[in-house]
Design an enzyme around this catalytic site. Structure first.
Site, PDB file in Angstrom:
ATOM      1  N   HIS A 186       1.145  -1.147  -0.329  1.00 46.52           N
ATOM      2  CA  HIS A 186      -0.227  -0.030   0.470  1.00 46.52           C
ATOM      3  C   HIS A 186       0.285   1.088   0.423  1.00 46.52           C
ATOM      4  CE1 HIS A 186      -4.249  -2.019   0.696  1.00 46.52           C
ATOM      5  NE2 HIS A 186      -3.274  -2.802   0.792  1.00 46.52           N
ATOM      6  N   TYR A 202      -9.643   4.938   7.100  1.00 53.44           N
ATOM      7  CA  TYR A 202      -9.340   5.358   8.736  1.00 53.44           C
ATOM      8  C   TYR A 202     -10.143   6.873   9.105  1.00 53.44           C
ATOM      9  CZ  TYR A 202      -4.934   3.015   9.758  1.00 53.44           C
ATOM     10  OH  TYR A 202      -3.649   2.167  10.345  1.00 53.44           O
ATOM     11  N   PRO A 230      -3.992  -0.444  18.155  1.00 58.15           N
ATOM     12  CA  PRO A 230      -3.608  -0.642  17.863  1.00 58.15           C
ATOM     13  C   PRO A 230      -3.688   0.069  15.927  1.00 58.15           C
ATOM     14  CG  PRO A 230      -5.512  -1.972  17.910  1.00 58.15           C
ATOM     15  CD  PRO A 230      -5.036  -1.025  19.588  1.00 58.15           C
ATOM     16  N   LYS A 273       1.758  -0.779  15.073  1.00 65.40           N
ATOM     17  CA  LYS A 273       3.429   0.341  15.461  1.00 65.40           C
ATOM     18  C   LYS A 273       3.682  -1.320  16.392  1.00 65.40           C
ATOM     19  CE  LYS A 273       4.443   3.037  13.300  1.00 65.40           C
ATOM     20  NZ  LYS A 273       4.202   2.791  12.182  1.00 65.40           N
ATOM     21  N   TYR A 327       3.930   6.655  10.178  1.00 64.45           N
ATOM     22  CA  TYR A 327       3.361   5.431   9.478  1.00 64.45           C
ATOM     23  C   TYR A 327       3.798   3.814   8.714  1.00 64.45           C
ATOM     24  CZ  TYR A 327      -1.235   2.887   8.334  1.00 64.45           C
ATOM     25  OH  TYR A 327      -1.472   1.990   8.155  1.00 64.45           O
TER      26      TYR A 327
HETATM   27  P1  RFL Z   1       3.169 -12.110  21.018  1.00 63.73           P
HETATM   28  O1  RFL Z   1       2.621 -11.784  20.101  1.00 63.73           O
HETATM   29  O2  RFL Z   1       2.129 -11.925  22.703  1.00 63.73           O
HETATM   30  O3  RFL Z   1       3.988 -13.122  21.044  1.00 63.73           O
HETATM   31  C1  RFL Z   1       4.773 -13.753  22.522  1.00 63.73           C
HETATM   32  C2  RFL Z   1       4.449 -15.008  22.745  1.00 63.73           C
HETATM   33  O4  RFL Z   1       5.086 -15.595  24.077  1.00 63.73           O
HETATM   34  C3  RFL Z   1       3.891 -16.226  24.122  1.00 63.73           C
HETATM   35  N1  RFL Z   1       3.872 -16.950  25.835  1.00 63.73           N
HETATM   36  C4  RFL Z   1       4.486 -17.742  26.386  1.00 63.73           C
HETATM   37  N2  RFL Z   1       6.017 -18.049  26.392  1.00 63.73           N
HETATM   38  C5  RFL Z   1       6.745 -19.383  27.059  1.00 63.73           C
HETATM   39  N3  RFL Z   1       6.025 -18.717  28.452  1.00 63.73           N
HETATM   40  C6  RFL Z   1       5.392 -18.149  28.624  1.00 63.73           C
HETATM   41  N4  RFL Z   1       4.721 -18.384  29.764  1.00 63.73           N
HETATM   42  C7  RFL Z   1       4.020 -17.100  27.935  1.00 63.73           C
HETATM   43  N5  RFL Z   1       3.577 -16.180  27.810  1.00 63.73           N
HETATM   44  C8  RFL Z   1       3.448 -16.476  26.552  1.00 63.73           C
HETATM   45  C9  RFL Z   1       2.197 -16.652  24.043  1.00 63.73           C
HETATM   46  O5  RFL Z   1       1.778 -17.403  23.747  1.00 63.73           O
HETATM   47  C10 RFL Z   1       3.250 -15.816  22.584  1.00 63.73           C
HETATM   48  O6  RFL Z   1       3.208 -16.639  21.305  1.00 63.73           O
HETATM   49  O7  RFL Z   1       3.825 -10.765  21.040  1.00 63.73           O
HETATM   50  P2  RFL Z   1       5.533  -9.764  20.428  1.00 63.73           P
HETATM   51  O8  RFL Z   1       6.098 -11.433  19.570  1.00 63.73           O
HETATM   52  O9  RFL Z   1       6.089  -9.327  21.766  1.00 63.73           O
HETATM   53  O10 RFL Z   1       4.442  -9.048  19.634  1.00 63.73           O
HETATM   54  C11 RFL Z   1       4.378  -8.615  19.503  1.00 63.73           C
HETATM   55  C12 RFL Z   1       2.718  -8.538  18.695  1.00 63.73           C
HETATM   56  O11 RFL Z   1       2.220  -9.822  18.548  1.00 63.73           O
HETATM   57  C13 RFL Z   1       2.112  -7.452  18.790  1.00 63.73           C
HETATM   58  O12 RFL Z   1       2.378  -5.900  19.407  1.00 63.73           O
HETATM   59  C14 RFL Z   1       0.657  -6.983  17.137  1.00 63.73           C
HETATM   60  O13 RFL Z   1      -0.276  -7.805  17.355  1.00 63.73           O
HETATM   61  C15 RFL Z   1       0.253  -5.572  17.394  1.00 63.73           C
HETATM   62  N6  RFL Z   1      -1.022  -5.170  16.655  1.00 63.73           N
HETATM   63  C16 RFL Z   1       0.012  -4.494  15.609  1.00 63.73           C
HETATM   64  N7  RFL Z   1       0.664  -4.315  14.778  1.00 63.73           N
HETATM   65  C17 RFL Z   1       1.605  -3.661  14.070  1.00 63.73           C
HETATM   66  O14 RFL Z   1       2.875  -3.613  14.370  1.00 63.73           O
HETATM   67  N8  RFL Z   1       0.468  -3.955  12.927  1.00 63.73           N
HETATM   68  C18 RFL Z   1      -0.059  -3.750  13.162  1.00 63.73           C
HETATM   69  O15 RFL Z   1      -1.414  -3.216  11.920  1.00 63.73           O
HETATM   70  C19 RFL Z   1      -0.926  -4.657  14.273  1.00 63.73           C
HETATM   71  N9  RFL Z   1      -2.641  -4.755  14.155  1.00 63.73           N
HETATM   72  C20 RFL Z   1      -1.836  -5.732  16.632  1.00 63.73           C
HETATM   73  C21 RFL Z   1      -2.898  -4.747  15.901  1.00 63.73           C
HETATM   74  C22 RFL Z   1      -1.958  -6.451  17.583  1.00 63.73           C
HETATM   75  C23 RFL Z   1      -4.119  -6.294  17.810  1.00 63.73           C
HETATM   76  N10 RFL Z   1      -4.957  -6.906  18.274  1.00 63.73           N
HETATM   77  C24 RFL Z   1      -4.984  -8.371  18.997  1.00 63.73           C
HETATM   78  C25 RFL Z   1      -4.118  -6.850  19.556  1.00 63.73           C
HETATM   79  C26 RFL Z   1      -3.850  -5.319  15.457  1.00 63.73           C
HETATM   80  C27 RFL Z   1      -4.636  -5.868  16.397  1.00 63.73           C
HETATM   81  C28 RFL Z   1      -6.315  -6.301  16.785  1.00 63.73           C
HETATM   82  C1  PHB Z   2      -5.263  -4.619  10.472  1.00 66.39           C
HETATM   83  O1  PHB Z   2      -5.274  -4.752   9.287  1.00 66.39           O
HETATM   84  O2  PHB Z   2      -4.961  -5.741  11.055  1.00 66.39           O
HETATM   85  C2  PHB Z   2      -5.052  -3.106  11.333  1.00 66.39           C
HETATM   86  C3  PHB Z   2      -4.891  -2.625   9.319  1.00 66.39           C
HETATM   87  C4  PHB Z   2      -3.899  -1.089  10.464  1.00 66.39           C
HETATM   88  C5  PHB Z   2      -4.234  -1.020  11.348  1.00 66.39           C
HETATM   89  C6  PHB Z   2      -4.733  -2.000  12.674  1.00 66.39           C
HETATM   90  C7  PHB Z   2      -4.450  -2.912  12.127  1.00 66.39           C
HETATM   91  O3  PHB Z   2      -4.177   0.344  12.175  1.00 66.39           O
END
Ligand code: RFL
Ligand code: PHB
Length: 405
Positions: A86, A215, A306, A310, A398
């Protein structure tokens, strides 16, 4: 490269490795691949099963440098084939749509929409294909001796308590994992903001309705239109974080989406919803991110709402810095990179926190705020989409800020 070594005493397994990684999320898996490239041995312990981590729906937007790094690591083949590139985003408010041309404003940078669980699948498969060790479904994980010379992690798989001895522990275990708690309370300061709203997220089987992310700030609340593939769309609605998903039958969700994205002469294409959930939103930073031989990375150390897309990108940035410190330690015997881990990461993390907070407050309807603040947000939006300087600032955040100052 030193191989992980195993010893079996009674029914328990004792393993030794250079880096013990807790968590097979983006932070833990990217770290394992970076270490593998540097010839450093590691073992990942993950509390969930492979199926669970590969099926958890989360992020979608990857910054340009994360995509480049993924390709350099030899992990980007499917991402480059199936990801969506994008060059801009659309902001919608006051009945108008405004295109922000990220690529033009940042001299050629784009973002890639490729689902986090697809990244996880690619990284797990490649790690296992390289002979890497990931122990899934571990329980009762405990960190020991993190401020001594020989830390270890104990955990249970099945009925046995096993042990992983290592030189360093990387706490990549997300916000609820045990790593952060292993830093004594007196040695860390935590900063937190809880938002009075959440997101209802859906996956729907439908073709894309618009060529880029929208957005939307609407008088009924925020909406985000994203995508996953030509057949599957990802959409979000601002909602009460304490609401129950049972209160949101599909018809209500689509009716609300139609209102929040409504635009003359355009139709939001509906389709069967096959996944929906509600999530709360917070901003959080733990300072310091290190203690003795323990280093926190990703959501274990910081959380962003989110809206700025980031969280995953910040997690990969942390482990890139950490891998460089570990490489300097093993190659040259210098501890400087490791000692400087937190100060090296935190300024960029705080900029990610600022941007995520800014996008969130700019685009959501906060009923705890007064009418004055809400008008200021509208003025801010109006400024962002009409001032090239403001749009450039938004675009460079971004697509991903550079490392360093
Ligand atoms: P994670 O992904 O939470 O992974 C941590 C892992 O550790 C495990 N764990 C354990 N393992 C061993 N022993 C234990 N005691 C443990 N306790 C937990 C867990 O099972 C898991 O597998 O953390 P990490 O690796 O730091 O990654 C972070 C990202 O997952 C998170 O920041 C993103 O998902 C945030 N996020 C977005 N980030 C972006 O850069 N771009 C995006 O577009 C974006 N969109 C989003 C998002 C997060 C969302 N939600 C659901 C919070 C959209 C959403 C809706
Ligand atoms: C997504 O596609 O899940 C998504 C896109 C943009 C955001 C957060 C999540 O800011």
């Amino acid at each position: 490269m030193t191989d992980s070594s195993f010893a079996i005493s009674g029914a328990s397994i004792e393993m030794k490795t250079q880096i013990g990684i807790l968590g097979a999320g983006p932070a833990g898996l990217y770290l394992a691949h970076l270490l593998h490239r540097a010839g450093i041995d590691c073992v990942i312990l993950e509390s969930r099963s492979r199926e669970e981590i590969e099926g958890t729906i989360r992020a979608g937007v990857l910054e340009q440098w994360v995509v480049d790094l993924t390709v350099q690591l030899g992990l980007g083949e499917r991402m480059m084939r199936e990801g969506h590139f994008h060059s801009g985003v659309t902001f919608q408010f006051g009945g108008q749509r405004h295109h922000i041309d990220m690529e033009e404003l940042t001299s050629g940078k784009r973002v890639t929409v490729y689902a986090q669980h697809e990244v996880i699948k690619d990284l797990v498969a490649a790690r296992l294909a390289h002979g890497g060790k990931i122990v899934f479904s571990v329980q009762d994980v405990q960190l020991h001796n993190v401020d001594g010379d020989q830390p270890k992690i104990t955990y249970r798989v099945g009925g046995d308590t096993d042990e992983l001895r290592c030189d360093f522990i990387a706490g990549c275990d997300g916000f609820h994992g045990p790593s952060r708690q292993a830093i004594p309370v007196v040695d860390r300061v935590e900063y937190q903001k809880i938002y009075p709203f959440g997101w209802l997220g859906i996956l729907a089987r439908a073709p894309a309705s618009w060529h880029e992310l929208i957005y939307s700030r609407h008088e009924r609340g925020f909406g985000l239109l994203s995508t996953r593939s030509p057949e599957i769309q990802r959409l979000y609605l601002q909602c009460d974080p304490n609401d129950a998903i049972a209160n949101w039958p599909d018809e209500r969700i689509w009716a609300e989406m139609q209102l929040r994205f409504g635009y003359p002469g355009w139709t939001l294409i509906e389709g069967p919803i096959f996944q929906k959930n509600i999530l709360a939103m917070r901003s959080f930073v733990c300072e310091t991110m290190q203690f003795g031989r323990l280093f926190l990375a990703g959501d274990a150390a910081h959380i962003v709402p989110p809206t700025g897309a980031k969280g995953l990108n910040l997690a990969v940035a942390d482990v890139l810095v950490l891998s460089q410190g570990l490489e300097a330690w093993y190659r040259r015997g210098t501890r400087e990179g490791l000692d400087n881990y937190s100060p090296a990461c935190l300024p960029r993390i705080w900029k990610g926190e600022r941007f995520s907070w800014y996008m969130t407050t700019l685009l959501h309807l906060d009923e705890t705020e007064g009418r004055f603040e809400q008008r200021v947000r509208m003025a801010d939006l109006d400024y962002v989409v009409h001032s090239r300087a403001a749009m450039t600032a938004l675009a460079e955040n971004y697509v991903g800020l550079p490392f360093g100052n």
